[in-house]
Design an enzyme around this catalytic site. Structure first.
Site, PDB file in Angstrom:
ATOM      1  N   ARG A   9     127.713  34.984  61.033  1.00 59.61           N
ATOM      2  CA  ARG A   9     126.398  34.644  61.615  1.00 59.61           C
ATOM      3  C   ARG A   9     125.907  35.781  62.510  1.00 59.61           C
ATOM      4  NH1 ARG A   9     126.234  31.620  65.884  1.00 59.61           N
ATOM      5  NH2 ARG A   9     127.650  30.008  65.147  1.00 59.61           N
ATOM      6  N   TYR A  61      98.726  33.920  55.088  1.00 59.12           N
ATOM      7  CA  TYR A  61      99.614  33.245  54.148  1.00 59.12           C
ATOM      8  C   TYR A  61      99.752  31.778  54.597  1.00 59.12           C
ATOM      9  CZ  TYR A  61     103.914  31.916  51.788  1.00 59.12           C
ATOM     10  OH  TYR A  61     104.841  31.255  51.039  1.00 59.12           O
ATOM     11  N   ASP A  64     102.532  41.492  58.872  1.00 57.47           N
ATOM     12  CA  ASP A  64     103.204  40.948  57.692  1.00 57.47           C
ATOM     13  C   ASP A  64     102.756  41.834  56.524  1.00 57.47           C
ATOM     14  OD1 ASP A  64     103.730  39.640  55.306  1.00 57.47           O
ATOM     15  OD2 ASP A  64     103.269  37.639  56.083  1.00 57.47           O
ATOM     16  N   LYS A 100     109.491  38.807  47.664  1.00 56.07           N
ATOM     17  CA  LYS A 100     108.419  39.342  46.808  1.00 56.07           C
ATOM     18  C   LYS A 100     108.792  40.744  46.301  1.00 56.07           C
ATOM     19  CE  LYS A 100     106.486  35.536  48.246  1.00 56.07           C
ATOM     20  NZ  LYS A 100     105.589  35.456  49.388  1.00 56.07           N
TER      21      LYS A 100
HETATM   22  C1  LIG Z   1     105.690  34.661  50.572  1.00 57.11           C
HETATM   23  C2  LIG Z   1     105.098  35.157  51.811  1.00 57.11           C
HETATM   24  C3  LIG Z   1     105.637  34.824  53.054  1.00 57.11           C
HETATM   25  C4  LIG Z   1     106.806  33.877  53.206  1.00 57.11           C
HETATM   26  O1  LIG Z   1     107.967  34.369  52.655  1.00 57.11           O
HETATM   27  P1  LIG Z   1     109.151  33.451  52.069  1.00 57.11           P
HETATM   28  O2  LIG Z   1     110.156  34.451  51.654  1.00 57.11           O
HETATM   29  O3  LIG Z   1     108.544  32.650  50.963  1.00 57.11           O
HETATM   30  O4  LIG Z   1     109.598  32.579  53.189  1.00 57.11           O
HETATM   31  C5  LIG Z   1     105.048  35.345  54.179  1.00 57.11           C
HETATM   32  N1  LIG Z   1     103.967  36.140  54.106  1.00 57.11           N
HETATM   33  C6  LIG Z   1     103.413  36.475  52.929  1.00 57.11           C
HETATM   34  C7  LIG Z   1     102.224  37.361  52.909  1.00 57.11           C
HETATM   35  C8  LIG Z   1     103.953  35.994  51.747  1.00 57.11           C
HETATM   36  O5  LIG Z   1     103.388  36.311  50.595  1.00 57.11           O
END
Ligand SMILES: *Cc1c(COP(=O)(O)O)cnc(C)c1O
Length: 386
Positions: A46, A98, A172, A197
């Site tokens: 952890r 998002y 982000d 992604k």
């Molecule tokens: C998918 C996504 C997230 C969240 O990510 P997860 O891995 O699904 O928790 C946050 N911001 C953006 C822009 C995303 O496309």
């Protein structure tokens, strides 16, 4: 010698006593102490694991950051950050975030009384007015998804730091990946991404990565990760290390295909949103802060019914949420990912109900355009595969 990012993604920074070419997976939750008084380099997964460390070291060079932490989803990144806000602290974020980020901000607002102010981040003068000396954090995404709005990241970072030097600006960067945009170089304090992604690129793990150049921020984030158990598991760290090696060729092919599809769709008379097109009103702003347009585009057909049919009639494209994997995806956000937003709010924010979002994969562009062409022709005739 400083390597280019295309080279950095291929390399892995592990040092292994057996000189293995690929880092091993340390599937061990515990690590032995040298003695009662002498801890070893690791004690409990952890808090730290060598496979996660290898991943974080590789990401440091790819993300151009002093510190990187890997966690178990993109949402965990934002959760780890906003856990540091207290009641009445203010966070300013875009309206066009998002969906999951929107939900988490609503949650901390209701449960923890954090002040969440959502503004149109594309409107720079409004943003400047909204950020005051009291603002603790600013959360940005550029371009947004699926409306493909571009935000002036550097101008907002500069302004926020002028108003309050301790204000933490968070970007982000999931839509761009470190290959196309480096938020820390634009003045952001934290760059995070859903590695689910583009970074991993194969739709087979959930992961998130956080990068910063500030030691105080790193300490604050690490504290929460260790306290809550958000750190990425060894197997998933290993899969992400593998996915990363092809980041550059995947994203290059995806955006090359996206550009060709965007031009073709525009040629068919559709209103296309893609920063690679000269017709995008923020094309120049986007290219002043990013080196490419990425693999996500959206377009309007003028009819929700026609849009639904086109989505249903494609064969090559998977009808699914998410993006960034090697295969092409298609969706109708108004009825799918954004259906939970009140239609009135969608209308206020100029959200087109007939908007089709396409996340372009690495397939042969002739097949991508061919499938889209066939789906459009069939849909205009009125039949559907359903
Ligand atoms: C998918 C996504 C997230 C969240 O990510 P997860 O891995 O699904 O928790 C946050 N911001 C953006 C822009 C995303 O496309």
């Amino acid at each position: 010698m400083a390597f280019h990012i295309n080279t950095k993604v291929v390399g892995s920074h592990h040092k292994d006593s057996h000189l293995s070419s690929v880092p091993p997976i340390y599937a061990s939750t515990t690590f032995k102490s040298l003695s009662v008084d002498e801890p070893g380099p690791y004690d409990y997964t952890r808090s730290g694991n060598p496979t996660r460390t290898t991943l974080q070291e590789s990401l440091k060079s790819i993300m151009n950051a002093e510190y990187v932490l890997a966690v178990n989803s993109g949402m965990a990144c934002l959760d780890v950050i906003v856990s540091n806000l207290s009641a009445n602290d203010e966070i300013i974020a875009g309206q066009d975030l998002y969906g999951g980020s929107d939900r988490l901000l609503q949650f901390i607002n209701k449960k923890h009384n954090v002040t969440v102010t959502q503004v149109d981040t594309t409107n720079l003068s409004l943003m400047k007015k909204s950020i005051t000396s009291k603002t603790k954090m600013v959360l940005l995404e550029s371009p947004t998804n699926p409306l493909i709005n571009v935000i002036d990241v550097k101008a907002i970072c500069d302004h926020a730091h002028k108003m309050n030097k301790d204000c933490i600006v968070i970007v982000d960067n999931t839509m761009m990946s470190p290959l196309l945009m480096s938020p820390l170089d634009l003045g952001a304090d934290i760059h995070y991404e859903s590695a689910t992604k583009y970074l991993n690129g194969h739709h087979d793990i959930m992961a998130g990565v956080l990068a910063t150049n500030r030691k105080d921020i790193f300490d604050m984030l690490f504290y929460v990760i260790n306290a809550t158990g958000a750190g990425l598991a060894p197997f998933d760290s290993w899969l992400l290390l593998r996915g990363l090696k092809t980041l550059s060729i995947r994203v290059e092919r995806q955006q090359e295909n996206a550009m060709k599809l965007a031009e073709w769709l525009e040629g068919q008379g559709f209103k296309v949103r893609y920063t690679g097109l000269k017709s995008h009103p923020q094309h120049d702003l986007h290219f002043s802060q990013a080196s490419g347009a990425g693999g996500v585009l959206s377009f309007e057909t003028g009819s929700v019914e026609l849009s639904s049919k086109i989505v249903d009639n494609t064969k090559l494209f998977h009808t699914t949420v998410s993006f960034g994997a090697i295969n092409s995806l298609i969706s109708l956000p108004g009825k799918m990912s954004h259906a939970s937003i009140d239609p009135k709010v969608r209308a206020e924010r100029d959200f087109p109900e007939d908007l089709i979002r396409v996340c372009v994969g690495i397939e042969d562009i002739r097949d991508i355009i061919g499938d889209m062409d066939a789906a459009i022709t069939k849909s205009k005739r009125g039949s559907s595969k359903l």
